[in-house]
Design an enzyme around this catalytic site. Sequence first.
Site, PDB file in Angstrom:
ATOM      1  N   TYR A 258      35.175  11.926  85.079  1.00 44.36           N
ATOM      2  CA  TYR A 258      35.206  13.166  85.869  1.00 44.36           C
ATOM      3  C   TYR A 258      35.158  14.421  85.003  1.00 44.36           C
ATOM      4  O   TYR A 258      35.245  15.532  85.523  1.00 44.36           O
ATOM      5  CB  TYR A 258      36.414  13.187  86.823  1.00 44.36           C
ATOM      6  CG  TYR A 258      37.752  12.987  86.178  1.00 44.36           C
ATOM      7  CD1 TYR A 258      38.289  11.714  86.045  1.00 44.36           C
ATOM      8  CD2 TYR A 258      38.476  14.069  85.703  1.00 44.36           C
ATOM      9  CE1 TYR A 258      39.514  11.519  85.446  1.00 44.36           C
ATOM     10  CE2 TYR A 258      39.708  13.877  85.109  1.00 44.36           C
ATOM     11  CZ  TYR A 258      40.223  12.596  84.983  1.00 44.36           C
ATOM     12  OH  TYR A 258      41.455  12.409  84.390  1.00 44.36           O
TER      13      TYR A 258
ATOM     14  N   SER B 221      45.453  16.626  80.830  1.00 46.51           N
ATOM     15  CA  SER B 221      45.709  16.103  82.181  1.00 46.51           C
ATOM     16  C   SER B 221      45.695  17.189  83.256  1.00 46.51           C
ATOM     17  O   SER B 221      46.333  18.232  83.123  1.00 46.51           O
ATOM     18  CB  SER B 221      47.056  15.379  82.217  1.00 46.51           C
ATOM     19  OG  SER B 221      47.287  14.930  83.530  1.00 46.51           O
TER      20      SER B 221
ATOM     21  N   ASP C 163      44.246   3.423  91.440  1.00 42.37           N
ATOM     22  CA  ASP C 163      42.832   3.638  91.087  1.00 42.37           C
ATOM     23  C   ASP C 163      41.915   2.826  92.008  1.00 42.37           C
ATOM     24  O   ASP C 163      40.827   3.286  92.386  1.00 42.37           O
ATOM     25  CB  ASP C 163      42.554   3.229  89.631  1.00 42.37           C
ATOM     26  CG  ASP C 163      43.149   4.210  88.621  1.00 42.37           C
ATOM     27  OD1 ASP C 163      43.350   5.383  88.979  1.00 42.37           O
ATOM     28  OD2 ASP C 163      43.410   3.789  87.475  1.00 42.37           O
TER      29      ASP C 163
ATOM     30  N   GLY D 149      37.379  -2.392  80.790  1.00 39.36           N
ATOM     31  CA  GLY D 149      38.718  -1.879  80.520  1.00 39.36           C
ATOM     32  C   GLY D 149      39.541  -1.762  81.791  1.00 39.36           C
ATOM     33  O   GLY D 149      39.261  -2.424  82.796  1.00 39.36           O
TER      34      GLY D 149
ATOM     35  N   LYS E 141      49.181   1.800  80.615  1.00 39.36           N
ATOM     36  CA  LYS E 141      49.068   1.224  81.963  1.00 39.36           C
ATOM     37  C   LYS E 141      49.410  -0.268  82.013  1.00 39.36           C
ATOM     38  O   LYS E 141      49.873  -0.757  83.041  1.00 39.36           O
ATOM     39  CB  LYS E 141      47.654   1.437  82.504  1.00 39.36           C
ATOM     40  CG  LYS E 141      47.355   2.863  82.925  1.00 39.36           C
ATOM     41  CD  LYS E 141      45.969   2.934  83.561  1.00 39.36           C
ATOM     42  CE  LYS E 141      45.624   4.339  83.994  1.00 39.36           C
ATOM     43  NZ  LYS E 141      44.337   4.408  84.705  1.00 39.36           N
TER      44      LYS E 141
HETATM   45  P1  NAP Z   1      39.626   1.590  78.650  1.00 39.56           P
HETATM   46  O1  NAP Z   1      40.658   0.723  79.267  1.00 39.56           O
HETATM   47  O2  NAP Z   1      39.771   2.044  77.249  1.00 39.56           O
HETATM   48  O3  NAP Z   1      38.209   0.838  78.831  1.00 39.56           O
HETATM   49  C1  NAP Z   1      37.006   1.389  78.359  1.00 39.56           C
HETATM   50  C2  NAP Z   1      35.909   0.339  78.421  1.00 39.56           C
HETATM   51  O4  NAP Z   1      34.699   0.945  77.968  1.00 39.56           O
HETATM   52  C3  NAP Z   1      36.151  -0.882  77.524  1.00 39.56           C
HETATM   53  O5  NAP Z   1      35.569  -1.992  78.137  1.00 39.56           O
HETATM   54  C4  NAP Z   1      35.406  -0.486  76.255  1.00 39.56           C
HETATM   55  O6  NAP Z   1      34.970  -1.580  75.499  1.00 39.56           O
HETATM   56  C5  NAP Z   1      34.195   0.201  76.839  1.00 39.56           C
HETATM   57  N1  NAP Z   1      33.582   1.111  75.884  1.00 39.56           N
HETATM   58  C6  NAP Z   1      34.149   2.181  75.285  1.00 39.56           C
HETATM   59  N2  NAP Z   1      33.250   2.796  74.475  1.00 39.56           N
HETATM   60  C7  NAP Z   1      32.098   2.067  74.566  1.00 39.56           C
HETATM   61  C8  NAP Z   1      30.822   2.174  73.964  1.00 39.56           C
HETATM   62  N3  NAP Z   1      30.520   3.170  73.125  1.00 39.56           N
HETATM   63  N4  NAP Z   1      29.886   1.223  74.270  1.00 39.56           N
HETATM   64  C9  NAP Z   1      30.177   0.237  75.122  1.00 39.56           C
HETATM   65  N5  NAP Z   1      31.369   0.091  75.732  1.00 39.56           N
HETATM   66  C10 NAP Z   1      32.319   0.992  75.464  1.00 39.56           C
HETATM   67  O7  NAP Z   1      39.464   2.945  79.516  1.00 39.56           O
HETATM   68  P2  NAP Z   1      39.622   3.136  81.110  1.00 39.56           P
HETATM   69  O8  NAP Z   1      40.990   3.597  81.421  1.00 39.56           O
HETATM   70  O9  NAP Z   1      39.088   1.937  81.787  1.00 39.56           O
HETATM   71  O10 NAP Z   1      38.671   4.414  81.336  1.00 39.56           O
HETATM   72  C11 NAP Z   1      37.258   4.329  81.245  1.00 39.56           C
HETATM   73  C12 NAP Z   1      36.649   5.647  81.722  1.00 39.56           C
HETATM   74  O11 NAP Z   1      36.994   5.880  83.089  1.00 39.56           O
HETATM   75  C13 NAP Z   1      37.141   6.874  80.963  1.00 39.56           C
HETATM   76  O12 NAP Z   1      36.070   7.753  80.786  1.00 39.56           O
HETATM   77  C14 NAP Z   1      38.177   7.484  81.876  1.00 39.56           C
HETATM   78  O13 NAP Z   1      38.272   8.891  81.719  1.00 39.56           O
HETATM   79  C15 NAP Z   1      37.618   7.146  83.248  1.00 39.56           C
HETATM   80  N6  NAP Z   1      38.665   7.009  84.274  1.00 39.56           N
HETATM   81  C16 NAP Z   1      38.513   7.713  85.422  1.00 39.56           C
HETATM   82  C17 NAP Z   1      39.435   7.598  86.432  1.00 39.56           C
HETATM   83  C18 NAP Z   1      39.242   8.387  87.694  1.00 39.56           C
HETATM   84  O14 NAP Z   1      40.207   8.550  88.458  1.00 39.56           O
HETATM   85  N7  NAP Z   1      38.053   8.864  87.973  1.00 39.56           N
HETATM   86  C19 NAP Z   1      40.544   6.755  86.288  1.00 39.56           C
HETATM   87  C20 NAP Z   1      40.692   6.044  85.092  1.00 39.56           C
HETATM   88  C21 NAP Z   1      39.729   6.179  84.089  1.00 39.56           C
HETATM   89  P3  NAP Z   1      35.876  -2.242  74.339  1.00 39.56           P
HETATM   90  O15 NAP Z   1      36.942  -2.986  75.036  1.00 39.56           O
HETATM   91  O16 NAP Z   1      34.902  -3.095  73.606  1.00 39.56           O
HETATM   92  O17 NAP Z   1      36.416  -1.084  73.526  1.00 39.56           O
END
Ligand code: NAP
Length: 290
Positions: free
Chosen positions: A227, A18, A105, A132, A69
């Site tokens: 990021y 983090s 977010d 997600g 979350k």
């Molecule tokens: P999450 O709740 O775990 O959701 C991830 C999503 O991606 C789910 O829909 C998951 O599908 C899908 N997924 C994962 N691996 C996959 C694959 N190989 N093929 C197809 N779909 C896939 O995670 P999140 O919190 O939304 O975060 C997602 C990304 O955003 C991460 O990389 C995180 O670091 C980034 N993020 C960035 C910020 C920012 O401030 N920039 C904030 C939050 C998150 P399933 O449900 O089928 O597993």
Amino acid sequence: MSHADPVVAIIGKPLGHSLSPEMHNAAFAALQLSWSYVALEIEPDQVSNLVTSLKASNVAGLNVTMPYKSVVMSSLDEIDELARHCGAVNTIRFESGRASGFNTDAVGFLRSLRQETSLDPSGCQVLMLGAGGVARAVAVALASAGAASISVWGRDEQKISNFVSDLKSAYPNVEWTKTTGQGLRELAANAGLIVNATPIGMYPDDNAAPLPIEWITSSQTVADLIYRPAKTTLIKEAENIGCVVLPGVGTFLHQAAEAFSIWTGMPAPLDTMQEVLSRKLGYIPRPPGV
Ligand code: NAP
């Protein structure tokens, strides 16, 4: 730091990577606040007791990250409307013995979009890759900003159906569609804004991309929430063919800035926070054209 100086913590697991403690501690120092920000890696069965016990403490607030979350929501006294629509809370404020939940977010993404691109989300056709937590927050942000249509791609039929039906009832003016893959190329071709909200392309899988670049054309805007790395393969390839691009660093910066204001009641020192991110990630979110 005296005993009663306010503390903010991030809870999640794992937390080793983090950037939030360094960014927020630099922000507190820049405003000469005797606040501190610490990381608390906790187990799932500790979430509820921790939140309850912090209501009567010098802890002013929390950031909540994966995987807590959503589960944290049942421990809160109130949750703002945006966070309820997102189905996730990433920021908690403790005040007068009560715990209030927010999702920064969504605000963070919109500020980043407005600061770094000239795309008007109103009337826009959006393709959302992923279903997600952050996909919901960004979909809520774009729906509340007047997007005309949002198509959600995911691999879990039940999850994308729930996503679309929850958000359809909150934002009925948006045209919501979902796909597990069929018609994806056409949806990509028709989208004004493509958003990667999956971890595909995240370190250490830097070479992966959620879509073939041949499906994208230069008139489109491409955003990636990842990021680390600051510029994913998707962002680099889209930039190379002339798309407007939006890496995830800006959302990360602005979600943190909004959380800072929720806890302290003050505008965040964006320059200081940006400086930490630029040192750690090698990228500074910039206004369009700069
Ligand atoms: P999450 O709740 O775990 O959701 C991830 C999503 O991606 C789910 O829909 C998951 O599908 C899908 N997924 C994962 N691996 C996959 C694959 N190989 N093929 C197809 N779909 C896939 O995670 P999140 O919190 O939304 O975060 C997602 C990304 O955003 C991460 O990389 C995180 O670091 C980034 N993020 C960035 C910020 C920012 O401030 N920039 C904030 C939050 C998150 P399933 O449900 O089928 O597993």
